[in-house]
Design a protein around this motif. Structure first.
Motif, mmCIF file in Angstrom:
data_model
loop_
_atom_site.group_PDB
_atom_site.id
_atom_site.type_symbol
_atom_site.label_atom_id
_atom_site.label_comp_id
_atom_site.label_asym_id
_atom_site.label_seq_id
_atom_site.Cartn_x
_atom_site.Cartn_y
_atom_site.Cartn_z
ATOM 1 N N SER A 1 0.831 -1.204 0.000
ATOM 2 C CA SER A 1 0.000 0.000 0.000
ATOM 3 C C SER A 1 0.865 1.252 0.000
ATOM 4 N N SER A 2 1.922 1.234 0.823
ATOM 5 C CA SER A 2 2.828 2.388 0.860
ATOM 6 C C SER A 2 3.497 2.595 -0.487
ATOM 7 N N LEU A 3 3.910 1.504 -1.117
ATOM 8 C CA LEU A 3 4.563 1.599 -2.419
ATOM 9 C C LEU A 3 3.609 2.123 -3.486
ATOM 10 N N GLU A 4 2.378 1.640 -3.444
ATOM 11 C CA GLU A 4 1.376 2.116 -4.404
ATOM 12 C C GLU A 4 1.197 3.630 -4.281
ATOM 13 N N ALA A 5 1.146 4.116 -3.045
ATOM 14 C CA ALA A 5 0.990 5.558 -2.831
ATOM 15 C C ALA A 5 2.229 6.313 -3.306
ATOM 16 N N GLY B 1 4.690 9.867 -7.444
ATOM 17 C CA GLY B 1 5.923 10.098 -8.188
ATOM 18 C C GLY B 1 7.123 10.352 -7.302
ATOM 19 N N GLU B 2 7.283 9.566 -6.242
ATOM 20 C CA GLU B 2 8.347 9.817 -5.275
ATOM 21 C C GLU B 2 9.731 9.381 -5.744
ATOM 22 N N GLY B 3 9.811 8.602 -6.785
ATOM 23 C CA GLY B 3 11.118 8.171 -7.256
ATOM 24 C C GLY B 3 11.870 9.301 -7.938
ATOM 25 N N PRO B 4 13.062 9.028 -8.465
ATOM 26 C CA PRO B 4 13.674 7.706 -8.406
ATOM 27 C C PRO B 4 14.572 7.530 -7.183
ATOM 28 N N PHE B 5 14.681 6.281 -6.748
ATOM 29 C CA PHE B 5 15.635 5.913 -5.718
ATOM 30 C C PHE B 5 16.870 5.309 -6.387
ATOM 31 N N ASP B 6 18.005 5.490 -5.758
ATOM 32 C CA ASP B 6 19.268 4.995 -6.314
ATOM 33 C C ASP B 6 19.557 3.562 -5.899
ATOM 34 N N LEU B 7 19.055 3.186 -4.724
ATOM 35 C CA LEU B 7 19.248 1.820 -4.217
ATOM 36 C C LEU B 7 17.985 1.409 -3.475
ATOM 37 N N VAL B 8 17.554 0.183 -3.694
ATOM 38 C CA VAL B 8 16.388 -0.374 -3.007
ATOM 39 C C VAL B 8 16.804 -1.680 -2.354
ATOM 40 N N PHE B 9 16.547 -1.806 -1.054
ATOM 41 C CA PHE B 9 16.834 -3.039 -0.320
ATOM 42 C C PHE B 9 15.514 -3.665 0.094
ATOM 43 N N VAL B 10 15.269 -4.888 -0.365
ATOM 44 C CA VAL B 10 14.020 -5.598 -0.077
ATOM 45 C C VAL B 10 14.310 -6.701 0.933
ATOM 46 N N ASP B 11 13.746 -6.571 2.126
ATOM 47 C CA ASP B 11 13.965 -7.562 3.188
ATOM 48 C C ASP B 11 12.676 -7.685 3.999
ATOM 49 N N ALA B 12 11.608 -8.067 3.306
ATOM 50 C CA ALA B 12 10.302 -8.203 3.942
ATOM 51 C C ALA B 12 9.752 -9.592 3.640
ATOM 52 N N LYS C 1 8.570 -12.813 2.026
ATOM 53 C CA LYS C 1 9.042 -13.334 0.740
ATOM 54 C C LYS C 1 7.901 -13.653 -0.215
ATOM 55 N N GLU C 2 6.698 -13.826 0.328
ATOM 56 C CA GLU C 2 5.548 -14.108 -0.535
ATOM 57 C C GLU C 2 5.311 -12.983 -1.545
ATOM 58 N N ASN C 3 5.715 -11.772 -1.188
ATOM 59 C CA ASN C 3 5.472 -10.615 -2.044
ATOM 60 C C ASN C 3 6.733 -10.110 -2.734
ATOM 61 N N CYS C 4 7.718 -10.973 -2.889
ATOM 62 C CA CYS C 4 8.961 -10.544 -3.542
ATOM 63 C C CYS C 4 8.706 -9.932 -4.913
ATOM 64 N N VAL C 5 7.868 -10.578 -5.706
ATOM 65 C CA VAL C 5 7.653 -10.091 -7.070
ATOM 66 C C VAL C 5 7.012 -8.710 -7.071
ATOM 67 N N PRO C 6 5.873 -8.490 -6.382
ATOM 68 C CA PRO C 6 5.318 -7.132 -6.395
ATOM 69 C C PRO C 6 6.226 -6.097 -5.754
ATOM 70 N N TYR C 7 7.047 -6.490 -4.773
ATOM 71 C CA TYR C 7 7.983 -5.533 -4.201
ATOM 72 C C TYR C 7 8.996 -5.088 -5.256
ATOM 73 N N VAL C 8 9.541 -6.037 -5.994
ATOM 74 C CA VAL C 8 10.536 -5.673 -7.004
ATOM 75 C C VAL C 8 9.891 -4.914 -8.150
ATOM 76 N N ARG C 9 8.692 -5.303 -8.547
ATOM 77 C CA ARG C 9 7.979 -4.534 -9.572
ATOM 78 C C ARG C 9 7.784 -3.078 -9.112
ATOM 79 N N LEU D 1 9.812 2.815 -9.105
ATOM 80 C CA LEU D 1 10.384 3.936 -8.364
ATOM 81 C C LEU D 1 11.869 4.094 -8.652
ATOM 82 N N ALA D 2 12.328 3.492 -9.738
ATOM 83 C CA ALA D 2 13.745 3.450 -10.059
ATOM 84 C C ALA D 2 14.062 4.310 -11.280
ATOM 85 N N ARG D 3 15.321 4.313 -11.637
ATOM 86 C CA ARG D 3 15.843 4.930 -12.852
ATOM 87 C C ARG D 3 16.831 3.936 -13.459
ATOM 88 N N PRO D 4 17.225 4.126 -14.702
ATOM 89 C CA PRO D 4 18.300 3.271 -15.230
ATOM 90 C C PRO D 4 19.545 3.404 -14.357
#
Length: 223
Positions: free
Chosen positions: A120-124, A129-140, A142-150, A155-158
């Motif tokens: 929900s926080s990510l959707e908001a 338009g809060e991105g882009p972030f330079d580094l994202v660490f996902v440690d939540a 694991k069932e939601n790994c795919v939507p977290y990375v999506r 919220l990323a840039r190249p």
């Protein structure tokens, strides 16, 4: 070598390359006193995250899964004074402990802890338009790994670096018949990354104080 030997090597690494850190030690002690699960990254892994952030010159960091803020402190220390970090935590108690730890580390001006379900926080964040972030660490979870990375990609840039922890799970990632939903979550992540042209990635197995596990390291490509 396994078990105690892995831990001993981690201890050797910490003694020789990291040394004592009263702030981080206090954060772990506060987490334990508050009854938080002892599932933080190891000190060596925390330093690795810190170095990743410095390597990419991160000015904006997103963390999905705060727990008590131990990894948050490692990452935030890599930011310049005007850098900013957003960390997402579903449990209000964990978030409160993390907030205290981050404040004691002198990083309260750089880090914002947001409480609530991460998706929900990510959707908001995406909508705003809060991105882009330079580094994202996902440690939540694991069932939601795919939507977290999506979401991280949205919220990323190249060139954004994405790190996903706990993807080997004592080798259970190999078992398609596993009844563990966390295993299915990381297997789905591997499948997604393999078919995603916008990510260049690898995974690294780790052993040590956290036993046998590993992490995904990915970079967002310009396509």
């Amino acid at each position: 070598m396994s078990g105690a030997g892995w831990e001993a090597v981690d201890g050797y690494i910490v003694d020789h390359l990291l040394g004592d850190d009263v702030v981080l030690d206090a954060a772990l002690a506060a987490n334990a006193a508050a009854g938080l699960p002892q599932i933080d990254v190891s000190p060596a892994q925390g330093k690795m995250l810190h170095l990743f952030a410095r390597m990419v010159g991160a000015r904006r960091i997103l963390e999905i899964g705060t727990l008590g803020g131990y990894s948050t402190i490692w990452l935030a220390r890599a930011l310049p004074e005007d850098g900013r970090m957003v960390t997402l935590e579903i449990d209000p108690h964990h978030a409160a402990v993390a907030g205290d730890n981050i404040a004691r580390a002198g990083l309260g001006e750089r880090v914002e802890v947001r409480v609530g379900a991460a998706l929900s926080s990510l959707e908001a964040m995406i909508a705003q338009g809060e991105g882009p972030f330079d580094l994202v660490f996902v440690d939540a979870d694991k069932e939601n790994c795919v939507p977290y990375v999506r979401s991280a990609m949205a919220l990323a840039r190249p060139g954004t670096t994405i790190v996903v922890d706990n993807v080997v799970r004592d080798g259970e990632v190999l078992d398609p018949a596993s009844t563990d939903s966390r295993v299915h979550g990381v297997r789905a992540l591997f499948d997604m990354i393999a078919s995603e042209p916008r990510l260049s990635a690898t995974a690294v197995q780790t052993v040590g104080a956290k036993k046998w596990d590993g992490f995904v390291l990915a970079v967002v490509e310009a396509v």
